[in-house]
Design a protein around this motif. Structure first.
Motif: not given
Length: 108
Positions: A27-30, A80-82, A90-91, A95-100
């Motif tokens: 879920h979003k935020g996981d 990372g955070t979903l 999924s976006l 951590d330390g790498k940005g959004r992918w």
């Protein structure tokens, strides 16, 4: 080049198995982790282009995308955070790498 080939093979396997993907339980935020090395795309258009190149086995296209900063190799066990869950992709804010954008099956 060797790393790109390994990531290319991994991405190809992921794309082939997307057909049978039913979505995840995230879920979003996981907080999520990559379950293996994968390729991340900077935006949805780049993800679609990366997918085409993988399906065509076009390693040269992937190398150009990587040098342009449109895709990146995401190491296995990256945290990372979903941001936006999805069935096929999924976006993730790594951590330390940005959004992918990554194949959803590569996150756990």
């Amino acid at each position: 080049m060797k790393t790109m080939r390994a990531a290319f093979a991994t991405a190809t396997i992921a794309l082939l198995s997307l057909v049978s993907s039913c979505g995840g339980t995230h879920h979003k935020g996981d907080t999520v982790y990559t379950n293996q090395e994968c390729i991340g795309a900077i935006n949805e258009n780049s993800y679609d282009e990366m997918t085409r190149y993988c399906n065509q086995r076009n390693e040269a296209g992937l190398v150009v995308m990587e040098s342009n900063g449109e895709i990146m190799i995401i190491p296995g066990s990256s945290r990372g955070t979903l941001v936006e869950p999805g069935v096929g992709k999924s976006l993730v804010q790594f951590d330390g790498k940005g959004r992918w954008w990554v194949a959803s099956e590569f996150i756990k």
